[in-house]
Design a protein around this motif. Structure first.
Motif, mmCIF file in Angstrom:
data_model
loop_
_atom_site.group_PDB
_atom_site.id
_atom_site.type_symbol
_atom_site.label_atom_id
_atom_site.label_comp_id
_atom_site.label_asym_id
_atom_site.label_seq_id
_atom_site.Cartn_x
_atom_site.Cartn_y
_atom_site.Cartn_z
ATOM 1 N N ASN A 189 92.212 -21.884 -2.011
ATOM 2 C CA ASN A 189 91.681 -20.916 -2.959
ATOM 3 C C ASN A 189 92.715 -19.805 -3.134
ATOM 4 O OD1 ASN A 189 88.791 -21.630 -3.739
ATOM 5 N ND2 ASN A 189 88.721 -21.911 -1.520
ATOM 6 N N SER A 190 92.291 -18.673 -3.607
ATOM 7 C CA SER A 190 93.186 -17.518 -3.788
ATOM 8 C C SER A 190 92.631 -16.300 -3.066
ATOM 9 C CB SER A 190 93.354 -17.211 -5.284
ATOM 10 O OG SER A 190 93.975 -18.276 -5.947
ATOM 11 N N LEU A 191 92.079 -16.529 -1.868
ATOM 12 C CA LEU A 191 91.532 -15.431 -1.088
ATOM 13 C C LEU A 191 92.663 -14.551 -0.578
ATOM 14 C CD1 LEU A 191 88.807 -17.388 0.880
ATOM 15 C CD2 LEU A 191 88.475 -15.855 -1.070
ATOM 16 N N GLU A 192 92.411 -13.248 -0.502
ATOM 17 C CA GLU A 192 93.411 -12.272 -0.087
ATOM 18 C C GLU A 192 92.868 -11.412 1.042
ATOM 19 O OE1 GLU A 192 95.476 -11.514 -4.421
ATOM 20 O OE2 GLU A 192 93.854 -10.184 -3.773
ATOM 21 N N GLY A 193 93.739 -10.612 1.611
ATOM 22 C CA GLY A 193 93.341 -9.677 2.652
ATOM 23 C C GLY A 193 93.414 -10.305 4.026
ATOM 24 N N THR A 194 92.705 -9.703 4.947
ATOM 25 C CA THR A 194 92.717 -10.172 6.325
ATOM 26 C C THR A 194 91.465 -10.997 6.619
ATOM 27 O OG1 THR A 194 91.624 -8.165 7.094
ATOM 28 C CG2 THR A 194 94.040 -8.164 7.109
ATOM 29 N N ILE A 195 91.527 -11.723 7.700
ATOM 30 C CA ILE A 195 90.362 -12.483 8.162
ATOM 31 C C ILE A 195 89.444 -11.478 8.871
ATOM 32 C CG2 ILE A 195 89.574 -14.345 9.668
ATOM 33 C CD1 ILE A 195 92.423 -15.548 9.292
ATOM 34 N N PRO A 196 88.206 -11.354 8.422
ATOM 35 C CA PRO A 196 87.322 -10.330 9.004
ATOM 36 C C PRO A 196 87.065 -10.551 10.501
ATOM 37 C CG PRO A 196 86.288 -11.373 7.078
ATOM 38 C CD PRO A 196 87.538 -12.128 7.375
ATOM 39 N N ASP A 197 87.098 -9.458 11.256
ATOM 40 C CA ASP A 197 86.783 -9.526 12.685
ATOM 41 C C ASP A 197 85.389 -10.093 12.908
ATOM 42 O OD1 ASP A 197 89.205 -8.491 13.568
ATOM 43 O OD2 ASP A 197 88.477 -6.416 13.500
ATOM 44 N N SER A 198 84.508 -9.879 11.956
ATOM 45 C CA SER A 198 83.121 -10.316 12.111
ATOM 46 C C SER A 198 82.990 -11.832 12.236
ATOM 47 C CB SER A 198 82.275 -9.814 10.941
ATOM 48 O OG SER A 198 82.773 -10.301 9.711
ATOM 49 N N LEU A 199 83.999 -12.598 11.800
ATOM 50 C CA LEU A 199 83.925 -14.052 11.969
ATOM 51 C C LEU A 199 83.887 -14.432 13.452
ATOM 52 C CD1 LEU A 199 86.244 -15.690 9.268
ATOM 53 C CD2 LEU A 199 83.773 -15.398 9.256
ATOM 54 N N GLY A 200 84.401 -13.556 14.289
ATOM 55 C CA GLY A 200 84.381 -13.804 15.726
ATOM 56 C C GLY A 200 82.977 -13.816 16.311
ATOM 57 N N SER A 201 82.015 -13.285 15.579
ATOM 58 C CA SER A 201 80.633 -13.287 16.077
ATOM 59 C C SER A 201 79.951 -14.629 15.839
ATOM 60 C CB SER A 201 79.829 -12.165 15.411
ATOM 61 O OG SER A 201 79.637 -12.436 14.039
ATOM 62 N N LEU A 202 80.634 -15.538 15.167
ATOM 63 C CA LEU A 202 80.084 -16.880 14.920
ATOM 64 C C LEU A 202 80.377 -17.758 16.137
ATOM 65 C CD1 LEU A 202 81.155 -17.325 11.184
ATOM 66 C CD2 LEU A 202 78.893 -16.721 12.075
#
Length: 83
Positions: free
Chosen positions: A47-60
Motif C-alpha cells: 500500500n502507500s502507508l506512511e509514518g511510524t508503526i504505532p506502539d499500540s500494535l504491541g498490545s496485540l
C-alpha cells in the motif's frame, strides 16, 4: 485513507485476521487496530502507508503474523511487538 467502512465500533472487537494487501491505502496505520485484542494476523502490505508503526500494535498479544512490506513506513519496530 482508510475507507469509512473500516472503522472501530466499541463492543465489536473480535476480529481474528485482517488482510488489506494491495488495497491502495494511504495515510497512517490507524490506532484503533490495537482495539482488536483477538487479532492473530494483520497484512497491510503493498500500500502507500506512511509514518511510524504505532506502539499500540504491541498490545496485540495474540498477533502471530504481521506484514507491512512495500509501504512508506519509517522508524523502528515498537519494542512491545513480539513480547
Amino acid at each position: 485513507e482508510f475507507p469509512p467502512s473500516i472503522q472501530y465500533k466499541p463492543g465489536k472487537n473480535s476480529l481474528l485476521g485482517l488482510s488489506m494487501r494491495f488495497c491502495g491505502l494511504s495515510g497512517t496505520i490507524p490506532s484503533f487496530i490495537s482495539e482488536f485484542k483477538s487479532l492473530t494476523g494483520l497484512d497491510f502490505s503493498e500500500n502507500s502507508l506512511e509514518g511510524t508503526i504505532p506502539d499500540s500494535l504491541g498490545s496485540l498479544t495474540s498477533l502471530e503474523y504481521l506484514n507491512l512490506h512495500d509501504n512508506n513506513l519509517n522508524g523502528t519496530l515498537p519494542q512491545s511487538l513480539g513480547q
